[in-house]
Design a protein around this motif. Structure first.
Motif, PDB file in Angstrom:
ATOM      1  N   LEU A 180       0.813  -1.218   0.000  1.00  0.00           N
ATOM      2  CA  LEU A 180       0.000   0.000   0.000  1.00  0.00           C
ATOM      3  C   LEU A 180       0.841   1.261   0.000  1.00  0.00           C
ATOM      4  O   LEU A 180       0.397   2.309  -0.481  1.00  0.00           O
ATOM      5  N   ASP A 181       2.055   1.187   0.545  1.00  0.00           N
ATOM      6  CA  ASP A 181       2.912   2.374   0.515  1.00  0.00           C
ATOM      7  C   ASP A 181       3.235   2.766  -0.923  1.00  0.00           C
ATOM      8  O   ASP A 181       3.176   3.937  -1.294  1.00  0.00           O
ATOM      9  N   GLN A 182       3.544   1.782  -1.761  1.00  0.00           N
ATOM     10  CA  GLN A 182       3.824   2.068  -3.166  1.00  0.00           C
ATOM     11  C   GLN A 182       2.567   2.515  -3.899  1.00  0.00           C
ATOM     12  O   GLN A 182       2.602   3.407  -4.746  1.00  0.00           O
ATOM     13  N   VAL A 183       1.437   1.900  -3.590  1.00  0.00           N
ATOM     14  CA  VAL A 183       0.178   2.295  -4.223  1.00  0.00           C
ATOM     15  C   VAL A 183      -0.142   3.752  -3.897  1.00  0.00           C
ATOM     16  O   VAL A 183      -0.520   4.539  -4.783  1.00  0.00           O
ATOM     17  N   LEU A 184       0.031   4.132  -2.634  1.00  0.00           N
ATOM     18  CA  LEU A 184      -0.251   5.507  -2.231  1.00  0.00           C
ATOM     19  C   LEU A 184       0.670   6.484  -2.952  1.00  0.00           C
ATOM     20  O   LEU A 184       0.211   7.531  -3.457  1.00  0.00           O
ATOM     21  N   VAL A 185       1.947   6.182  -3.036  1.00  0.00           N
ATOM     22  CA  VAL A 185       2.894   7.069  -3.704  1.00  0.00           C
ATOM     23  C   VAL A 185       2.476   7.292  -5.157  1.00  0.00           C
ATOM     24  O   VAL A 185       2.522   8.418  -5.673  1.00  0.00           O
ATOM     25  N   ARG A 186       2.017   6.244  -5.826  1.00  0.00           N
ATOM     26  CA  ARG A 186       1.635   6.378  -7.237  1.00  0.00           C
ATOM     27  C   ARG A 186       0.303   7.101  -7.395  1.00  0.00           C
ATOM     28  O   ARG A 186       0.109   7.840  -8.364  1.00  0.00           O
ATOM     29  N   ARG A 187      -0.598   6.903  -6.453  1.00  0.00           N
ATOM     30  CA  ARG A 187      -1.838   7.683  -6.490  1.00  0.00           C
ATOM     31  C   ARG A 187      -1.542   9.170  -6.327  1.00  0.00           C
ATOM     32  O   ARG A 187      -2.126  10.017  -7.020  1.00  0.00           O
ATOM     33  N   LEU A 188      -0.635   9.499  -5.417  1.00  0.00           N
ATOM     34  CA  LEU A 188      -0.291  10.905  -5.197  1.00  0.00           C
ATOM     35  C   LEU A 188       0.463  11.476  -6.390  1.00  0.00           C
ATOM     36  O   LEU A 188       0.276  12.642  -6.755  1.00  0.00           O
TER      37      LEU A 188
ATOM     38  N   PRO B  15      -4.434  10.733  12.550  1.00  0.00           N
ATOM     39  CA  PRO B  15      -4.313  11.326  13.887  1.00  0.00           C
ATOM     40  C   PRO B  15      -2.996  12.034  14.165  1.00  0.00           C
ATOM     41  O   PRO B  15      -2.890  12.729  15.176  1.00  0.00           O
ATOM     42  N   PHE B  16      -1.989  11.887  13.289  1.00  0.00           N
ATOM     43  CA  PHE B  16      -0.706  12.554  13.487  1.00  0.00           C
ATOM     44  C   PHE B  16      -0.500  13.545  12.334  1.00  0.00           C
ATOM     45  O   PHE B  16       0.083  13.218  11.297  1.00  0.00           O
ATOM     46  N   PRO B  17      -1.010  14.767  12.461  1.00  0.00           N
ATOM     47  CA  PRO B  17      -1.065  15.704  11.326  1.00  0.00           C
ATOM     48  C   PRO B  17       0.297  16.122  10.787  1.00  0.00           C
ATOM     49  O   PRO B  17       0.433  16.347   9.585  1.00  0.00           O
ATOM     50  N   GLU B  18       1.305  16.227  11.629  1.00  0.00           N
ATOM     51  CA  GLU B  18       2.622  16.627  11.126  1.00  0.00           C
ATOM     52  C   GLU B  18       3.211  15.535  10.238  1.00  0.00           C
ATOM     53  O   GLU B  18       3.849  15.816   9.221  1.00  0.00           O
ATOM     54  N   MET B  19       3.003  14.298  10.629  1.00  0.00           N
ATOM     55  CA  MET B  19       3.455  13.189   9.801  1.00  0.00           C
ATOM     56  C   MET B  19       2.727  13.212   8.459  1.00  0.00           C
ATOM     57  O   MET B  19       3.355  13.043   7.394  1.00  0.00           O
ATOM     58  N   ALA B  20       1.430  13.431   8.490  1.00  0.00           N
ATOM     59  CA  ALA B  20       0.653  13.490   7.255  1.00  0.00           C
ATOM     60  C   ALA B  20       1.159  14.611   6.349  1.00  0.00           C
ATOM     61  O   ALA B  20       1.278  14.439   5.131  1.00  0.00           O
ATOM     62  N   ARG B  21       1.472  15.753   6.940  1.00  0.00           N
ATOM     63  CA  ARG B  21       1.958  16.888   6.151  1.00  0.00           C
ATOM     64  C   ARG B  21       3.279  16.533   5.470  1.00  0.00           C
ATOM     65  O   ARG B  21       3.482  16.848   4.282  1.00  0.00           O
TER      66      ARG B  21
ATOM     67  N   TRP C 214       2.628  14.027   2.581  1.00  0.00           N
ATOM     68  CA  TRP C 214       1.904  14.694   1.491  1.00  0.00           C
ATOM     69  C   TRP C 214       2.838  15.592   0.687  1.00  0.00           C
ATOM     70  O   TRP C 214       2.864  15.539  -0.553  1.00  0.00           O
ATOM     71  N   ASN C 215       3.596  16.400   1.370  1.00  0.00           N
ATOM     72  CA  ASN C 215       4.499  17.326   0.681  1.00  0.00           C
ATOM     73  C   ASN C 215       5.590  16.604  -0.092  1.00  0.00           C
ATOM     74  O   ASN C 215       6.062  17.094  -1.115  1.00  0.00           O
ATOM     75  N   GLU C 216       5.966  15.434   0.389  1.00  0.00           N
ATOM     76  CA  GLU C 216       7.022  14.663  -0.268  1.00  0.00           C
ATOM     77  C   GLU C 216       6.549  14.067  -1.599  1.00  0.00           C
ATOM     78  O   GLU C 216       7.310  14.047  -2.580  1.00  0.00           O
ATOM     79  N   TYR C 217       5.314  13.594  -1.656  1.00  0.00           N
ATOM     80  CA  TYR C 217       4.921  12.767  -2.792  1.00  0.00           C
ATOM     81  C   TYR C 217       3.781  13.325  -3.650  1.00  0.00           C
ATOM     82  O   TYR C 217       3.604  12.866  -4.785  1.00  0.00           O
TER      83      TYR C 217
END
Length: 480
Positions: A28-36, A53-59, A62-65
């Motif tokens: 799923l990590d690879q799937v998410l990267v390709r979706r983004l 639940p961990f917004p800084e991690m999400a940010r 998101w910004n990376e990919y």
């Protein structure tokens, strides 16, 4: 069904109908990267990120990919380092959030349970992936393709907010060598850890012996068993005893490979039958034998909601409607050494010409084998990688014969093929059960496609089967 085929849309559709929709947690990590990288069409990933639940991690992720305009057509997808026993923080965060997003979206808009399926053979991502799914409130964790004895204890620890560890299988490792994978959720929390509910754990097994072993030796509670026959799609358990092949090169299964259902009933836990149970008649048969229900893959894999590429769906459903669909149980294709079901379809990796033309490359690495190096470290090799590289790592040249890169092929199945030199895209390789041609029964009124709701309605049938509302039909993401 394979990577991304049993996606959040399909699982949501099945769970909304009161059954147990299951997302594939593999890669799923690879799937998410390709979706983004494709721009997050529909904004669904954004919804999942916003709920994490961990917004800084999400940010950070998101910004990376995320590429707002999507990557240019014909250009490669971004690369992500392959997993190791000690992953970087970024890779662990990517595992957590990708599993969270998939389960969150599958649960969105209804109150019914959702499950997630992992392969025991794909060990390196286990801990962070399971925790990410638990953060999203996953109700069931399913695992097969091996003997997942330690997963129940992992789930117990993570539900309690405690560190978890998992013993990595390392070929040639000494008893003294540290082969544990470790994960401490406290190292990633932003504030207090969320209170989590322990999901139920279902072990996917293929024999009475494995069923008994799971219940007696697992590190925690096993809540049920999925009994999978060798007719199921994806990876199959090898035949017991000496391997024999039939006239066309498929493994031969015999009496020793059949499960004694009467003995299963004595174990005292609910069980589901899988592999060729995608019909009302087979569901009725399973219930009469004492099963809690059935697990169905192939029928749902070709539904409109599944992640399988539309062109592949159309071609294989048309073959099924004409009664000419063919499935080959390939004893060599998978680097795991397990037999692997392959739908025969020209222009895909099942085509000998396509397979011969592909240049070997290993850049996803989920099915790599960990091995002990001469200097006491842990290395990784895959029998589907370039032959010289595999042999240089101590592998046997004989083991490379007939191997296929399932990781890249299964990403191509769902519309995310990596682009290689000269703009060549990785070929797909569709895995389905032996009952491929039976999916034609779900086509109604001259239609060329069907929905998950059509499958569920057909499975439930009428009369006593429809009245058995207690049962759960597991729409499973079976195998990589």
């Amino acid at each position: 069904m394979g990577v991304g085929v049993s996606n959040w849309r399909l699982a949501q559709a099945v769970s909304r109908l009161g059954q147990l929709g299951v997302v594939s947690g593999t890669a799923l990590d690879q799937v998410l990267v390709r979706r983004l990288a494709d721009g997050d069409e529909g904004g669904h990933m954004r919804r999942g990120f916003d709920a994490f639940p961990f917004p800084e991690m999400a940010r950070r992720i998101w910004n990376e990919y995320f590429q707002p305009d999507g990557k240019a057509a014909g250009t490669p997808y971004p690369t992500v380092p392959m997993h190791q026993r000690r992953d970087s923080r970024k890779l662990i965060e990517l595992l957590m959030i990708s599993n969270f997003v998939e389960v969150f979206l599958a649960r969105d808009g209804h109150i019914n349970k959702v499950g997630v399926n992992f392969l025991e053979k794909v060990q390196l991502p286990h801990l962070a992936s399971i925790y990410g799914a638990m953060l999203a409130g996953v109700g069931y964790v399913l695992m097969g393709a091996g003997i997942p004895l330690h997963i129940p204890g992992v789930i117990d620890n993570l539900a309690a907010g405690k560190p978890a560890e998992y013993k990595l299988a390392v070929a040639g490792a000494t008893a003294e060598q540290d082969t544990m994978i470790r994960f401490d959720p406290r190292e990633y929390a932003e504030g207090l850890l969320p209170v989590l509910e322990r999901p139920k754990f279902l072990a996917i097994v293929s024999s009475n012996t494995l069923a008994t072993t799971m219940l007696r030796r697992a590190s925690g509670r096993v809540d049920g068993l999925i009994i999978e026959s060798p007719t199921a799609g994806g990876h199959n358990a090898p035949p017991r005893g000496k391997l024999q092949l039939d006239a066309i090169g498929q493994p031969v299964y015999g009496e020793r490979d059949k499960v004694d259902v009467a003995e299963l009933r004595k174990l005292g836990v609910p069980f589901w039958m899988a592999g060729g149970y995608g019909s009302a008649g087979k569901l009725r048969e399973a219930l009469e034998e004492g099963a809690a229900g059935v697990q169905v893959g192939t029928a749902f894999a070709f539904s409109e909601e599944s992640g399988l590429r539309l062109d592949l769906k159309k071609r294989l459903v048309a073959h099924a409607a004409s009664g000419i669909g063919q499935v080959f149980t390939d004893p060599l294709a998978s680097p795991t050494g397990f037999p692997f079901k392959v739908a025969q379809l020209t222009g895909t990796y099942s085509d000998q010409g396509v397979a011969a033309a592909r240049t070997r490359v290993c850049d996803l690495g989920y099915l790599r084998e960990a091995y002990a190096t001469q200097d006491g470290k842990i290395g990784y090799r895959c029998s589907a990688e370039p032959e010289a590289a595999y042999v240089a790592k101590g592998g046997s040249l004989e083991d490379t014969v007939g191997r296929k890169c399932l990781c890249n092929a299964l990403m191509a199945n769902i519309g995310y093929p990596q682009t290689r030199n000269q703009g060549i895209a990785e070929p797909p390789l569709v895995t389905v059960g032996d009952d491929l041609n039976t999916v034609a029964a779900f086509l109604k009124d001259g239609k060329e496609s069907y929905t998950a709701a059509d499958v569920v309605a057909s499975l439930l049938g009428t009369g006593e089967v429809a009245a058995a509302s207690r049962m759960e039909t597991v729409s499973a993401a079976i195998h990589l």
